[in-house]
Write a protein that holds these residues in place. Structure first.
Motif, PDB file in Angstrom:
ATOM      1  N   LYS A  21      -4.387  -5.111  10.576  1.00 40.14           N
ATOM      2  CA  LYS A  21      -3.096  -4.893  11.230  1.00 40.14           C
ATOM      3  C   LYS A  21      -2.501  -3.554  10.819  1.00 40.14           C
ATOM      4  O   LYS A  21      -1.968  -2.813  11.654  1.00 40.14           O
ATOM      5  N   ALA A  22      -2.595  -3.253   9.544  1.00 40.40           N
ATOM      6  CA  ALA A  22      -2.046  -1.988   9.056  1.00 40.40           C
ATOM      7  C   ALA A  22      -2.778  -0.807   9.691  1.00 40.40           C
ATOM      8  O   ALA A  22      -2.148   0.176  10.106  1.00 40.40           O
ATOM      9  N   ASP A  23      -4.102  -0.894   9.782  1.00 40.21           N
ATOM     10  CA  ASP A  23      -4.870   0.188  10.413  1.00 40.21           C
ATOM     11  C   ASP A  23      -4.508   0.349  11.885  1.00 40.21           C
ATOM     12  O   ASP A  23      -4.417   1.472  12.390  1.00 40.21           O
ATOM     13  N   SER A  24      -4.290  -0.771  12.582  1.00 40.33           N
ATOM     14  CA  SER A  24      -3.932  -0.666  14.000  1.00 40.33           C
ATOM     15  C   SER A  24      -2.549  -0.034  14.170  1.00 40.33           C
ATOM     16  O   SER A  24      -2.330   0.738  15.108  1.00 40.33           O
ATOM     17  N   VAL A  25      -1.627  -0.333  13.255  1.00 38.58           N
ATOM     18  CA  VAL A  25      -0.301   0.292  13.325  1.00 38.58           C
ATOM     19  C   VAL A  25      -0.417   1.791  13.089  1.00 38.58           C
ATOM     20  O   VAL A  25       0.206   2.601  13.791  1.00 38.58           O
ATOM     21  N   LEU A  26      -1.228   2.180  12.119  1.00 40.65           N
ATOM     22  CA  LEU A  26      -1.412   3.607  11.853  1.00 40.65           C
ATOM     23  C   LEU A  26      -2.039   4.312  13.058  1.00 40.65           C
ATOM     24  O   LEU A  26      -1.661   5.443  13.389  1.00 40.65           O
TER      25      LEU A  26
ATOM     26  N   ASP B 172      -3.083  -0.443  -2.792  1.00 39.10           N
ATOM     27  CA  ASP B 172      -3.074  -1.728  -3.505  1.00 39.10           C
ATOM     28  C   ASP B 172      -3.825  -2.793  -2.713  1.00 39.10           C
ATOM     29  O   ASP B 172      -4.559  -3.610  -3.286  1.00 39.10           O
ATOM     30  N   LEU B 173      -3.663  -2.798  -1.403  1.00 34.31           N
ATOM     31  CA  LEU B 173      -4.385  -3.762  -0.569  1.00 34.31           C
ATOM     32  C   LEU B 173      -5.905  -3.523  -0.635  1.00 34.31           C
ATOM     33  O   LEU B 173      -6.682  -4.484  -0.690  1.00 34.31           O
ATOM     34  N   GLU B 174      -6.307  -2.262  -0.646  1.00 35.58           N
ATOM     35  CA  GLU B 174      -7.739  -1.959  -0.760  1.00 35.58           C
ATOM     36  C   GLU B 174      -8.291  -2.416  -2.106  1.00 35.58           C
ATOM     37  O   GLU B 174      -9.403  -2.940  -2.192  1.00 35.58           O
TER      38      GLU B 174
ATOM     39  N   VAL C 122       5.189   7.315   6.322  1.00 31.17           N
ATOM     40  CA  VAL C 122       3.847   6.818   6.031  1.00 31.17           C
ATOM     41  C   VAL C 122       3.430   7.228   4.627  1.00 31.17           C
ATOM     42  O   VAL C 122       2.796   6.444   3.910  1.00 31.17           O
ATOM     43  N   GLY C 123       3.788   8.428   4.211  1.00 29.13           N
ATOM     44  CA  GLY C 123       3.461   8.882   2.862  1.00 29.13           C
ATOM     45  C   GLY C 123       4.049   7.984   1.790  1.00 29.13           C
ATOM     46  O   GLY C 123       3.443   7.779   0.730  1.00 29.13           O
ATOM     47  N   LYS C 124       5.206   7.417   2.057  1.00 28.46           N
ATOM     48  CA  LYS C 124       5.853   6.532   1.071  1.00 28.46           C
ATOM     49  C   LYS C 124       5.221   5.140   1.020  1.00 28.46           C
ATOM     50  O   LYS C 124       5.307   4.468   0.003  1.00 28.46           O
ATOM     51  N   ILE C 125       4.575   4.709   2.113  1.00 32.35           N
ATOM     52  CA  ILE C 125       3.967   3.368   2.096  1.00 32.35           C
ATOM     53  C   ILE C 125       2.465   3.389   1.824  1.00 32.35           C
ATOM     54  O   ILE C 125       1.850   2.335   1.705  1.00 32.35           O
ATOM     55  N   LEU C 126       1.881   4.576   1.701  1.00 30.29           N
ATOM     56  CA  LEU C 126       0.441   4.649   1.421  1.00 30.29           C
ATOM     57  C   LEU C 126       0.039   3.970   0.110  1.00 30.29           C
ATOM     58  O   LEU C 126      -1.048   3.387   0.046  1.00 30.29           O
ATOM     59  N   PRO C 127       0.848   3.988  -0.948  1.00 32.21           N
ATOM     60  CA  PRO C 127       0.459   3.245  -2.160  1.00 32.21           C
ATOM     61  C   PRO C 127       0.269   1.746  -1.909  1.00 32.21           C
ATOM     62  O   PRO C 127      -0.552   1.104  -2.572  1.00 32.21           O
TER      63      PRO C 127
END
Length: 173
Positions: free
Chosen positions: A105-110, A81-83, A72-77
Motif C-alpha cells: 500500500k505504501a509503495d502504491s501511494v508513493l 522500519d517496515l522493511e 515524504v522525506g519525513k516519513i521515509l524512516p
C-alpha cells in the motif's frame, strides 16, 4: 497646392491630402491611429497576463513538488522500519504477511505521487543519486557497481529531484 480626391470610399470631396477636410476623413484617420495604439496596448497586456498565468502555474508546480518531497522525506524512516520488520519476521508468519500488505500500500501511494525508490545491488554508482559509505571488493560485481544497499534512495520522477540519496557500498575499481 493641388487638390486631390479624398481617399475615403464614401467621400467625394477634394481636399489637400485630407487636411482640413470637411467630410471628417482626417478625424477618422486620427481615430484609426489611436485605435491601433490601443490595440497594441491591449495585445501587450494580454501577453503579459498569459506570461503571468504560465509563471504562476510553474511556481505552483514547484511548490507542490517541494512540499511533497519534504513530507515524504519525513516519513521515509517509517518505511525503513517496515522493511526491517519484514526482514526480521519469520517466513510463514502472519506478521510478515501483514507488513508486506502495508508495504504494498505504501509503495502504491508513493507511485501515485510520482516517487520511486532506487539503489539496488548491481546498479552503476552515480554520485547524483547514491552516497558511497564504503568500498569493498567483490567477485560478483565489477568496479564502480553497487555491492550492497544500506538504505534505499527515493526520488520524484516528474522533476528527477532526489528526496533521499541511497547509502551504498561500492566495489573498488
Amino acid at each position: 497646392m493641388s487638390k486631390n480626391k479624398c481617399n475615403e470610399e464614401k467621400c467625394n470631396c477634394e481636399c489637400e491630402e485630407n487636411v482640413n477636410c470637411e467630410c471628417g476623413c482626417e478625424e477618422q484617420q486620427e481615430q484609426i491611429v489611436e485605435t491601433s495604439g490601443s490595440d497594441d496596448k491591449f495585445l501587450r497586456l494580454a501577453a503579459d497576463f498569459e506570461n503571468f498565468k504560465k509563471r504562476t502555474k510553474a511556481e505552483k508546480e514547484a511548490l507542490y513538488g517541494l512540499s511533497v518531497c519534504e513530507t515524504v522525506g519525513k516519513i521515509l524512516p517509517i518505511f525503513d522500519d517496515l522493511e526491517r520488520a519484514l526482514a526480521a519476521a519469520g517466513e510463514d508468519s502472519a506478521i510478515k504477511k501483514g507488513v508486506e500488505q502495508v508495504m504494498l500500500k505504501a509503495d502504491s501511494v508513493l507511485k501515485t505521487m510520482n516517487i520511486e525508490a532506487f539503489g539496488a545491488p548491481g546498479d552503476e554508482f552515480d554520485a547524483n543519486y547514491h552516497e558511497a559509505v564504503m568500498q569493498t571488493a567483490s567477485d560478483e560485481y565489477e568496479g564502480g557497481q553497487i555491492a550492497a544497499v544500506f538504505q534505499k534512495g527515493y526520488k520524484m520522477t516528474t522533476n528527477d529531484k532526489v528526496i533521499r540519496y541511497a547509502k551504498v557500498s561500492v566495489v573498488a575499481e
